[in-house]
Design an enzyme around this catalytic site. Structure first.
Site, PDB file in Angstrom:
ATOM      1  N   SER A  84     121.033 -44.801  24.748  1.00  0.00           N
ATOM      2  CA  SER A  84     121.188 -46.257  24.779  1.00  0.00           C
ATOM      3  C   SER A  84     120.623 -46.915  23.531  1.00  0.00           C
ATOM      4  O   SER A  84     119.682 -46.398  22.911  1.00  0.00           O
ATOM      5  CB  SER A  84     120.437 -46.756  26.012  1.00  0.00           C
ATOM      6  OG  SER A  84     120.237 -48.130  25.955  1.00  0.00           O
ATOM      7  N   TYR A 131     112.557 -47.685  30.527  1.00  0.00           N
ATOM      8  CA  TYR A 131     113.947 -47.209  30.537  1.00  0.00           C
ATOM      9  C   TYR A 131     114.310 -46.629  29.161  1.00  0.00           C
ATOM     10  O   TYR A 131     114.770 -45.487  29.047  1.00  0.00           O
ATOM     11  CB  TYR A 131     114.907 -48.343  30.918  1.00  0.00           C
ATOM     12  CG  TYR A 131     116.353 -48.017  30.616  1.00  0.00           C
ATOM     13  CD1 TYR A 131     117.022 -47.014  31.315  1.00  0.00           C
ATOM     14  CD2 TYR A 131     117.053 -48.692  29.598  1.00  0.00           C
ATOM     15  CE1 TYR A 131     118.342 -46.685  31.015  1.00  0.00           C
ATOM     16  CE2 TYR A 131     118.365 -48.376  29.296  1.00  0.00           C
ATOM     17  CZ  TYR A 131     119.011 -47.372  30.007  1.00  0.00           C
ATOM     18  OH  TYR A 131     120.309 -47.041  29.694  1.00  0.00           O
ATOM     19  N   LYS A 176     115.011 -42.573  27.953  1.00  0.00           N
ATOM     20  CA  LYS A 176     116.205 -42.077  27.241  1.00  0.00           C
ATOM     21  C   LYS A 176     115.794 -41.349  25.952  1.00  0.00           C
ATOM     22  O   LYS A 176     116.348 -40.303  25.612  1.00  0.00           O
ATOM     23  CB  LYS A 176     117.138 -43.250  26.913  1.00  0.00           C
ATOM     24  CG  LYS A 176     117.827 -43.838  28.131  1.00  0.00           C
ATOM     25  CD  LYS A 176     118.952 -42.934  28.579  1.00  0.00           C
ATOM     26  CE  LYS A 176     119.491 -43.292  29.935  1.00  0.00           C
ATOM     27  NZ  LYS A 176     120.528 -42.386  30.406  1.00  0.00           N
TER      28      LYS A 176
HETATM   29  N1  NAD Z   1     126.069 -49.845  31.194  1.00  0.00           N
HETATM   30  C1  NAD Z   1     125.627 -49.911  29.941  1.00  0.00           C
HETATM   31  O1  NAD Z   1     125.857 -50.918  29.234  1.00  0.00           O
HETATM   32  C2  NAD Z   1     124.839 -48.769  29.345  1.00  0.00           C
HETATM   33  C3  NAD Z   1     124.329 -48.910  28.039  1.00  0.00           C
HETATM   34  C4  NAD Z   1     123.616 -47.842  27.486  1.00  0.00           C
HETATM   35  C5  NAD Z   1     123.431 -46.672  28.188  1.00  0.00           C
HETATM   36  N2  NAD Z   1     123.910 -46.577  29.471  1.00  0.00           N
HETATM   37  C6  NAD Z   1     123.695 -45.306  30.182  1.00  0.00           C
HETATM   38  O2  NAD Z   1     124.943 -44.830  30.641  1.00  0.00           O
HETATM   39  C7  NAD Z   1     124.801 -44.135  31.875  1.00  0.00           C
HETATM   40  C8  NAD Z   1     125.755 -44.710  32.900  1.00  0.00           C
HETATM   41  O3  NAD Z   1     125.505 -46.114  33.054  1.00  0.00           O
HETATM   42  P1  NAD Z   1     126.319 -46.972  34.122  1.00  0.00           P
HETATM   43  O4  NAD Z   1     126.286 -48.386  33.662  1.00  0.00           O
HETATM   44  O5  NAD Z   1     127.603 -46.316  34.410  1.00  0.00           O
HETATM   45  O6  NAD Z   1     125.324 -46.853  35.372  1.00  0.00           O
HETATM   46  P2  NAD Z   1     125.670 -46.590  36.913  1.00  0.00           P
HETATM   47  O7  NAD Z   1     124.428 -46.903  37.674  1.00  0.00           O
HETATM   48  O8  NAD Z   1     126.923 -47.278  37.301  1.00  0.00           O
HETATM   49  O9  NAD Z   1     125.926 -45.003  36.944  1.00  0.00           O
HETATM   50  C9  NAD Z   1     124.892 -44.050  37.024  1.00  0.00           C
HETATM   51  C10 NAD Z   1     125.236 -43.122  38.176  1.00  0.00           C
HETATM   52  O10 NAD Z   1     124.270 -42.085  38.235  1.00  0.00           O
HETATM   53  C11 NAD Z   1     123.943 -41.843  39.598  1.00  0.00           C
HETATM   54  N3  NAD Z   1     122.593 -41.242  39.574  1.00  0.00           N
HETATM   55  C12 NAD Z   1     121.433 -41.795  39.144  1.00  0.00           C
HETATM   56  N4  NAD Z   1     120.441 -40.904  39.211  1.00  0.00           N
HETATM   57  C13 NAD Z   1     120.961 -39.744  39.692  1.00  0.00           C
HETATM   58  C14 NAD Z   1     120.436 -38.455  39.978  1.00  0.00           C
HETATM   59  N5  NAD Z   1     119.157 -38.173  39.793  1.00  0.00           N
HETATM   60  N6  NAD Z   1     121.282 -37.489  40.453  1.00  0.00           N
HETATM   61  C15 NAD Z   1     122.590 -37.757  40.662  1.00  0.00           C
HETATM   62  N7  NAD Z   1     123.140 -38.971  40.412  1.00  0.00           N
HETATM   63  C16 NAD Z   1     122.340 -39.955  39.928  1.00  0.00           C
HETATM   64  C17 NAD Z   1     124.043 -43.196  40.276  1.00  0.00           C
HETATM   65  O11 NAD Z   1     124.281 -43.112  41.669  1.00  0.00           O
HETATM   66  C18 NAD Z   1     125.226 -43.819  39.530  1.00  0.00           C
HETATM   67  O12 NAD Z   1     126.458 -43.559  40.187  1.00  0.00           O
HETATM   68  C19 NAD Z   1     123.327 -44.253  32.255  1.00  0.00           C
HETATM   69  O13 NAD Z   1     122.680 -43.072  31.844  1.00  0.00           O
HETATM   70  C20 NAD Z   1     122.846 -45.434  31.436  1.00  0.00           C
HETATM   71  O14 NAD Z   1     121.480 -45.328  31.147  1.00  0.00           O
HETATM   72  C21 NAD Z   1     124.607 -47.588  30.064  1.00  0.00           C
END
Ligand code: NAD
Length: 359
Positions: free
Chosen positions: A140, A164, A168
């Protein structure tokens, strides 16, 4: 490739599962469904979804080796995973400040369990290439903290300012160490602000609770509820923060491109931190800063609805501007965003919101 997608039932994960299927890969999803949506993966994409934590060693091994019950009588039965895309994490910055251990346990400890398995002799000895299963890791822009330069490149110093972002960065560092200790091949993708929905409105952003600006502003427009803006006294042209929005489908496609790195047979093994060819790192953004007020104006224009705003004081740790340089992934992998225009990003979100709310 047979790809294990951790957190594949979440927002970015589900769009990536779709992109993988379209690119003729064979995804398998593991998600604990704390935030994910089972229906999308199982009913719409007809993809195996194993419900569980990536911290569960036995469960994870059975998925990686194709022996899990859910994989019996599918194409995956008895076949080993070729690559992993690791989305599974908690991603609420504010919550991470209040409950840091929840983030270090889930995002770091559970990732260590996953990495431990893919680098184990048990796994390596069964692979024809005799190396760990390669991994793409969702990192991120939060790892950069308050950046000292704009646009942010992959070499901009990383100084995360919340648990957070730190969680990462810790996983990034562990992955880099594993390249050296056991030749783990990896791609670390540092996303800026993921936004939008699939243009056909089949899937979209459905976080619960929602903290992202675009879905909150769309809800505010349709439900005539006020929207809070945190600070309008930043040193920007309209006083609100600038963020770099990237369409979720462009993000998903970047993962499909990144997988190609693993398909190439000849990867140079350089055991050097500074020039580590086994670990590729790329920013993913569009390189333009859009202000909070600009987003609100666009949503008002597209929906033809007024959004009432309440100005609150600044939130601690919100950088004035977070804008990516994505030149590296453009040059090295030929990544080409299909929807860089913020109007497209917002319009797709609005279409998905109206379809899912009013059907
Ligand atoms: N959304 C953004 O703008 C953004 C920006 C930078 C980084 N990210 C990273 O991208 C990834 C996905 O983000 P997102 O927005 O789709 O989030 P999200 O919460 O929609 O998806 C994450 C998924 O991981 C699952 N999960 C969490 N911990 C778990 C575990 N220990 N075992 C199994 N499943 C688990 C959750 O149930 C969820 O479905 C994350 O790692 C997040 O940190 C997102």
């Amino acid at each position: 490739m047979r790809v294990l997608v951790t957190g594949g039932a979440g927002y970015i994960g589900s769009h990536t599962v779709r992109a993988l299927i379209e690119a003729k890969h064979e995804p398998v999803v593991i998600d604990n469904l704390v935030y994910g949506h089972k229906k999308v993966i199982q009913n719409i994409f007809k993809t195996p979804l194993i419900c569980g934590n990536i911290g569960n060693t036995n469960l994870l091994k059975s998925v990686i080796f194709g022996t899990h019950n859910e994989l019996i009588s599918t194409n995956h039965e008895g076949k080993m995973i070729d690559a992993i895309i690791h989305f599974a994490a908690y991603a609420y910055v504010g919550e991470s400040v209040k409950q840091p251990l929840k983030y270090y346990k889930n995002n770091v400890s559970e990732s260590i369990n996953l990495l431990d398995i893919i680098c184990s002799n048990d796994v390596i000895s069964r692979r024809s290439s005799s190396d760990p299963i390669p991994i793409i890791f969702s990192s991120s822009c939060a790892t950069y903290g308050i950046p000292k330069e704009t646009p942010i490149t992959e070499n901009t110093p990383q100084n995360p300012i919340n648990p957070y972002g730190k969680s990462k960065l810790m996983v990034e560092e562990i992955i880099k160490d594993l390249a050296i200790s056991c030749n783990l091949k990896s791609v670390i993708l540092r996303y800026f602000n993921a936004a939008g929905a699939s243009p056909d409105s089949v899937i979209g952003e459905d976080h619960c609770p929602e903290t992202h600006l675009i879905p909150l502003a769309i809800k505010a427009a349709f439900e005539s509820k006020p929207l809070k803006i945190f600070g309008d006294d930043y040193p920007t042209f309209d006083g609100t923060c600038l963020r770099d929005y990237i369409h979720v489908c462009d993000l998903a496609n970047a993962h499909v491109l990144a997988l190609k790195i693993f398909e190439k047979k000849q990867v140079h093994l350089k055991h050097d931190y500074k020039n580590n060819d086994l670990c590729k790192i790329y920013n993913l953004g569009n390189g333009s800063g859009i202000s909070v007020k600009q987003i609100i104006n666009i949503i008002e224009k597209v929906t033809q609805k007024e959004i009432k705003i309440i100005i609150e004081k600044r939130r601690e740790g919100d950088p004035t501007s977070l804008i990516a340089s994505a030149s590296k992934i453009i040059q090295e992998l030929g990544w080409e965003p299909k929807y860089p225009n913020i109007y497209d990003i917002v319009s797709h979100s609005i279409s998905w919101y109206t379809k899912s709310s009013f059907q």
